[in-house]
Write a protein that holds these residues in place. Structure first.
Motif, PDB file in Angstrom:
ATOM      1  N   GLY A  41       0.863  -1.142  -0.104  1.00  0.00           N
ATOM      2  CA  GLY A  41      -0.032   0.087   0.140  1.00  0.00           C
ATOM      3  C   GLY A  41       0.886   1.403   0.085  1.00  0.00           C
ATOM      4  O   GLY A  41       2.041   1.484   0.433  1.00  0.00           O
ATOM      5  N   HIS A  42       0.211   2.399  -0.707  1.00  0.00           N
ATOM      6  CA  HIS A  42       0.806   3.648  -0.704  1.00  0.00           C
ATOM      7  C   HIS A  42       2.101   3.803  -1.841  1.00  0.00           C
ATOM      8  O   HIS A  42       2.590   4.948  -2.217  1.00  0.00           O
ATOM      9  CB  HIS A  42       1.444   4.124   0.673  1.00  0.00           C
ATOM     10  N   HIS A  70      -2.492   4.691  -7.461  1.00  0.00           N
ATOM     11  CA  HIS A  70      -1.122   4.482  -6.861  1.00  0.00           C
ATOM     12  C   HIS A  70      -0.216   4.711  -8.058  1.00  0.00           C
ATOM     13  O   HIS A  70      -0.418   4.364  -9.369  1.00  0.00           O
ATOM     14  CB  HIS A  70      -0.570   2.950  -6.409  1.00  0.00           C
ATOM     15  N   ARG A  77      -5.748   9.031  -5.249  1.00  0.00           N
ATOM     16  CA  ARG A  77      -4.774   8.687  -4.439  1.00  0.00           C
ATOM     17  C   ARG A  77      -5.102   7.640  -3.335  1.00  0.00           C
ATOM     18  O   ARG A  77      -5.873   8.111  -2.456  1.00  0.00           O
ATOM     19  CB  ARG A  77      -3.906   9.585  -4.001  1.00  0.00           C
ATOM     20  N   GLY A  78      -4.704   6.225  -3.234  1.00  0.00           N
ATOM     21  CA  GLY A  78      -5.024   5.368  -2.237  1.00  0.00           C
ATOM     22  C   GLY A  78      -6.608   5.103  -2.292  1.00  0.00           C
ATOM     23  O   GLY A  78      -6.939   4.245  -1.385  1.00  0.00           O
ATOM     24  N   ASP A  79      -6.977   4.921  -3.469  1.00  0.00           N
ATOM     25  CA  ASP A  79      -8.440   4.663  -3.505  1.00  0.00           C
ATOM     26  C   ASP A  79      -8.673   3.572  -4.719  1.00  0.00           C
ATOM     27  O   ASP A  79      -7.990   3.422  -5.655  1.00  0.00           O
ATOM     28  CB  ASP A  79      -9.459   5.819  -3.654  1.00  0.00           C
ATOM     29  N   ASP A 167      -4.521   9.805   6.538  1.00  0.00           N
ATOM     30  CA  ASP A 167      -3.125   9.611   6.186  1.00  0.00           C
ATOM     31  C   ASP A 167      -2.600   8.263   7.008  1.00  0.00           C
ATOM     32  O   ASP A 167      -2.878   8.254   8.231  1.00  0.00           O
ATOM     33  CB  ASP A 167      -2.248  10.780   6.450  1.00  0.00           C
ATOM     34  N   SER A 168      -1.628   7.652   6.377  1.00  0.00           N
ATOM     35  CA  SER A 168      -0.851   6.789   7.007  1.00  0.00           C
ATOM     36  C   SER A 168      -0.023   7.231   8.228  1.00  0.00           C
ATOM     37  O   SER A 168       0.563   8.301   8.206  1.00  0.00           O
ATOM     38  CB  SER A 168      -0.058   5.916   6.407  1.00  0.00           C
ATOM     39  N   LYS A 193       0.547   8.877   0.616  1.00  0.00           N
ATOM     40  CA  LYS A 193       0.460   8.464   2.033  1.00  0.00           C
ATOM     41  C   LYS A 193      -0.954   8.345   2.516  1.00  0.00           C
ATOM     42  O   LYS A 193      -1.302   7.856   3.652  1.00  0.00           O
ATOM     43  CB  LYS A 193       1.265   9.660   2.688  1.00  0.00           C
ATOM     44  N   ILE A 195      -5.016   6.688   2.253  1.00  0.00           N
ATOM     45  CA  ILE A 195      -5.755   5.678   1.803  1.00  0.00           C
ATOM     46  C   ILE A 195      -7.118   5.745   2.146  1.00  0.00           C
ATOM     47  O   ILE A 195      -7.515   6.437   3.264  1.00  0.00           O
ATOM     48  CB  ILE A 195      -5.253   4.346   2.434  1.00  0.00           C
TER      49      ILE A 195
END
Length: 584
Positions: A41-42, A70, A77-79, A167-168, A193, A195
């Protein structure tokens, strides 16, 4: 150093996803072999590029994608539209490699990290690919969120405000001890960063399901576990390995390793084992685990027997299910759908037709409210998605037949009321030459014949009473069907010999090049509810279903002389629909 080529492939919903291809640098004996990599991920495929060299597999074509949302692939982003969409993207990517690069699925090994490893595990479970082997590095079966009740809170927030992004919390220094990897992570503009909550919760649900049913996966598997992982929990990884159905599996715990297992400072320890495992998987003959007798021995057989057994009379569970049955009977007084289920069976054609129509009915507002809740249960939502998938593959098969200049003669051997077939044909031009709907129930034959008239298809369609497991009757079908459909039937029958008889009859009837659409049920979250509280159309007995893994269902179809071409499955992993072609 190997040089990559920038490529792309088109997903089922028309999105162009980016991937890198490192062509083989050494001549290798045919057939070609491939390593397909899936990032964590990321991140993105560029973060795995070092493995193309470090694994030292010059005879292999190496591929690595950027998952949607990604790297250089499009999307927020992240989806992703859903976790299941990303799983289906894997299937599309593997098929693309086969078609575009001429590498058979059986000559591919998959290597995946973290979130990518969960996506690949779900794909292995739901689609039953015939890849040579897979390597899973620190699969994110359970992310450490550290905040108590974080998932429940996120689910409530999503219900209130819809999808949103978080955010992560993970810092690059918690991923690896490699200072150059830490620096590149900080400076990489393609790192995402954030998700989406949809993906985070979808990841969790899919991981729980896959770990719980890992025994359905029979692909040779190597599992790498980082010994000092701050990002994901180790216990589900251990459970997955313990329950994994593969006879060829190995687990390696790497002391002191952080989460980025294949990007660690001492990653040579892991990479050496991965390389050895990959090469060994091609040096030994591929032996697929035979599942044709899974109805008589194995996990799904034991599970069905457990559901058949009576519970201790005064146990809490028995009292619970007695109360549930009483509640269902009371609800049937006001809910039209529940009443129909008790009258005709919750697995009957009449009930399915009611579920397809999806219009709550009952006495007063309370009855309609209960009926709405009943129709919205996850099983019935899966059934309606199955209907849409059957319609999609029916239209695809008809298109293939027309392109080949073949006539379209359709038979559905257990059609219920036949609604999904007849409604699917409203989008088909020209119409098939003939449509034969069959069912054992006089009620279904009567109502199905009426529906044919309502749809104005009486000139080409007819309904007849017949046994879907009578091999001779199926073999004698006239005209010979070029498209046979079996939807929602085989899931109700535990005995594989009955299925073998039915499929053998269809194999004798369908000419070479003809098609078969078949459904399966590799998973269901409400099996005990169904067994303890609902009744079957078979004399009002308990409705007990034995799950068939996708691999088992595919093997039965293959044994009859059909080759699977493509597959659909709902986002919960409950009902699959597959298209196969008669080949031998």
């Amino acid at each position: 150093m190997r040089t990559s080529v920038a490529c792309s492939f088109t997903t089922h919903d028309g999105v162009e996803l980016f991937y890198r291809h490192w062509p083989a640098t050494a001549e290798n004996a045919a057939p070609r072999q491939a390593l397909v990599m899936f990032h964590r991920g990321h991140e993105h495929s560029g973060r795995m590029a070092h493995l193309a060299d470090e694994l030292d597999l010059p005879g292999f074509d190496v591929f690595a994608w950027d998952a949607r949302g990604h790297g250089q692939s499009p999307g927020p982003r992240g989806d992703s539209p859903s976790f299941a969409t990303s799983v289906r993207d894997v299937q599309t990517f593997i098929a693309h490699i086969g078609e575009q690069h001429g590498i058979d699925e059986t000559d591919m090994v998959v290597l995946a990290q973290s979130v990518g490893a969960v996506i690949v595990s779900a794909w292995a479970h739901d689609y039953a690919p015939k890849i040579r082997a897979m390597v899973l590095a620190s699969p994110a079966f359970q992310v450490k969120l550290y905040v108590p009740f974080a998932r429940q809170g996120l689910a409530l927030l999503r219900a209130w405000r819809g999808n949103f992004f978080i955010d992560s919390y993970v810092k690059p220094r918690l991923l690896t001890h490699d200072t150059s990897r830490i620096a590149s992570y900080k400076s990489d503009p393609l790192i995402a960063k954030a998700i989406s909550v949809n993906m985070l919760l979808g990841l969790h649900q899919a991981a729980k399901r896959v770990v719980a049913d890992a025994e359905a996966i029979h692909i040779p598997t190597q599992l790498l576990i980082s010994g000092a992982d701050f990002v994901v929990k180790r216990k589900p990884q251990e459970q997955f390995f313990a329950w994994l159905g593969s006879a060829s599996k190995e687990k390696h715990i790497l002391p002191g390793f952080f989460h980025d297992t294949l990007g660690e400072r001492d990653r040579h320890q892991a990479i050496g084992r991965v390389r050895r495992f990959i090469l060994q998987s091609f040096q030994t003959a591929t032996e697929r685990h035979c599942l044709l007798d899974a109805d008589r021995i194995g996990p799904s057989c034991a599970e069905a027997e457990t559901l058949t057994a009576d519970l201790p009379k005064h146990s809490v569970r028995n009292l619970y299910w007695r109360a549930m049955r009483t509640g269902m009977r009371l609800a049937a007084r006001v809910s039209a759908g529940i009443r129909l289920g008790f009258e005709t069976g919750f697995d009957s054609g009449s009930t399915l037709d009611y579920v397809y129509r999806n219009q709550p009915n009952g006495k007063a507002a309370l009855g309609r409210l209960i009926d709405r809740h009943y129709l919205d249960s996850i099983g019935w939502r899966g059934i309606r998605q199955r209907k849409r998938h059957v319609e999609e593959l029916l239209q695809l098969a008809v298109s293939h037949l027309r392109q080949a200049g073949a006539p379209v003669h359709i038979v559905d051997i257990a059609a219920g009321h036949g609604r999904y077939i007849l409604e699917a044909l409203t989008h088909v031009e020209p119409l098939p030459e003939t449509i034969l709907l069959r069912d054992y129930s006089d009620l279904n034959v009567r109502d199905g014949t009426k529906l044919i008239g309502e749809k104005g298809l009486g000139a080409i369609a007819r309904f007849s009473k017949a046994d879907a497991f009578d091999r001779d009757s199926l073999a004698a079908l006239a005209p010979k069907p070029t498209l046979a459909i079996v939807s929602g039937l085989y899931e109700l029958i535990s005995d594989n010999q009955l299925l073998a008889n039915s499929l053998a009859g269809l194999a004798e009837a369908v000419p070479l090049g003809g098609y078969l659409i078949y459904t399966g049920q590799p998973w269901h979250p409400q099996l005990e509810l169904i067994a303890r509280a609902l009744t079957s159309h078979r004399d009002g007995q308990a409705w007990i279903m034995r799950r068939r893994s996708q691999a088992e269902m595919d093997q039965l179809v293959e044994a009859a002389g059909f080759r699977k071409l493509t597959q659909r499955i709902d986002e919960w992993g409950i009902f699959s629909v597959s298209l196969a072609q008669r080949v031998s």
